[in-house]
Enzyme design. Sequence first.
Site, PDB file in Angstrom:
ATOM      1  N   ASP A 108       0.817  -1.207   0.000  1.00 55.14           N
ATOM      2  CA  ASP A 108       0.000   0.000   0.000  1.00 55.14           C
ATOM      3  C   ASP A 108       0.858   1.268   0.000  1.00 55.14           C
ATOM      4  OD1 ASP A 108       1.052  -0.154   2.532  1.00 55.14           O
ATOM      5  OD2 ASP A 108      -0.854   0.155   3.579  1.00 55.14           O
ATOM      6  N   LYS A 157       5.485   5.884  17.761  1.00 51.65           N
ATOM      7  CA  LYS A 157       4.464   6.595  17.007  1.00 51.65           C
ATOM      8  C   LYS A 157       3.812   7.660  17.890  1.00 51.65           C
ATOM      9  CE  LYS A 157       3.191   2.910  13.774  1.00 51.65           C
ATOM     10  NZ  LYS A 157       2.063   2.113  13.223  1.00 51.65           N
ATOM     11  N   ASP A 212       1.545   6.688   0.588  1.00 55.50           N
ATOM     12  CA  ASP A 212       0.838   5.457   0.924  1.00 55.50           C
ATOM     13  C   ASP A 212      -0.664   5.721   0.800  1.00 55.50           C
ATOM     14  OD1 ASP A 212      -0.672   5.630   3.576  1.00 55.50           O
ATOM     15  OD2 ASP A 212       1.273   6.418   4.185  1.00 55.50           O
TER      16      ASP A 212
END
Length: 375
Positions: A108, A157, A212
């Site tokens: 992706d 993250k 993406d």
Amino acid sequence: MLRQVLILAGGRGTRLGALTDTVPKPMLDVGGRPFLEYLLWNLRRFGLDNIVLSTGYRAEAIESHFGDGREWGVAVACSREARPLGTGGGVRQALPLLDEAFFVLNGDTLFDCNYLDLALLLEGGARAALALRQVGDASRYGSVACDGVRVVRFGEKFQSGPGLISAGVYALTRQAAALLPPGESSIEQFLFPALAARGELAAKAYPGFFLDIGLPETLAQAGRVLPAWRRKPGVFFDCAVLLPGDAGSSPRPEGDPFAPGAVEAVKWCNDGGYLVMAVDSRPGQGERAGFSPWMREALRRRGAHLDAVYRAREASGGGGPVRQALEEWGMAAAASLLVAGDAAGLAGAASCGVSGRVFAGGSLLDCVREGLAPS
């Protein structure tokens, strides 16, 4: 040299909601074609024509569309997951189909980096290498910290701010992949931190196009920008400027047959996202043996590649091989450059809308940089 690519295409893409109810994420329409077709087109340019597709969710849609890959100029094999295995599990399951070293791509994500250059990092003792990309906000991905080319730390993250991220392109050895446990696992969370702790994970940043399609907004963006991205500018090298004298003739010459700065010039164009073509622009040069397979392999071993070779005897119409290449690749002529050894070699370039430059000696890399510098 690495020629094989494993594309991880088994996930559903839950963040895309109903868009993936009937279509697997890598097969979503982007600019009139499935997203995966853009990946295969880009890989083939680098001579990466041995493709393994790791499929899972709605696997039949991917497998039936690509078949054996012949229509796209590649060979395709599939490794289908009976249940979701994650990125690490997908790699582990596909091992019987994989070479001693191979690339891994997320199905992706498209990152237009120099794959061949990334593979060179494995020659320094690393068992895996990551292609990195600088982004304005690394919070969605997590950042990567390096000491030179060695990865030393992964950031969490959700920490906002600019940073280098892993862009979903990896060069991997079977030794590294064998460390993955059976069943479901994450290559990013399990394998890469373990290799980094052992000093066996390398990385390098590249500036290329990155996108993406994991979110509705990025999927919509892809439909706008990917068709334009494929319309790349090109740099055309007359064979005589890459291979001076009789260096291109058979049998293979000893030493380095390339002109000074020639390999560096080709690689600089590769790194910059240009299509790179070698052209025999004058009749009689079409029989040169200079771009036989061994010569192109010599470039590949140094992280450089030619997208194609065009010969005058194969072309028709004004502009000869340059025009033929522009038409077949859908190239952006106005941003393209032809480098020849003399003025006669530039014949036809202007009629195609391509700028021309004569290489009169010195470094071919300097000549190309000057030719592409903004006026």
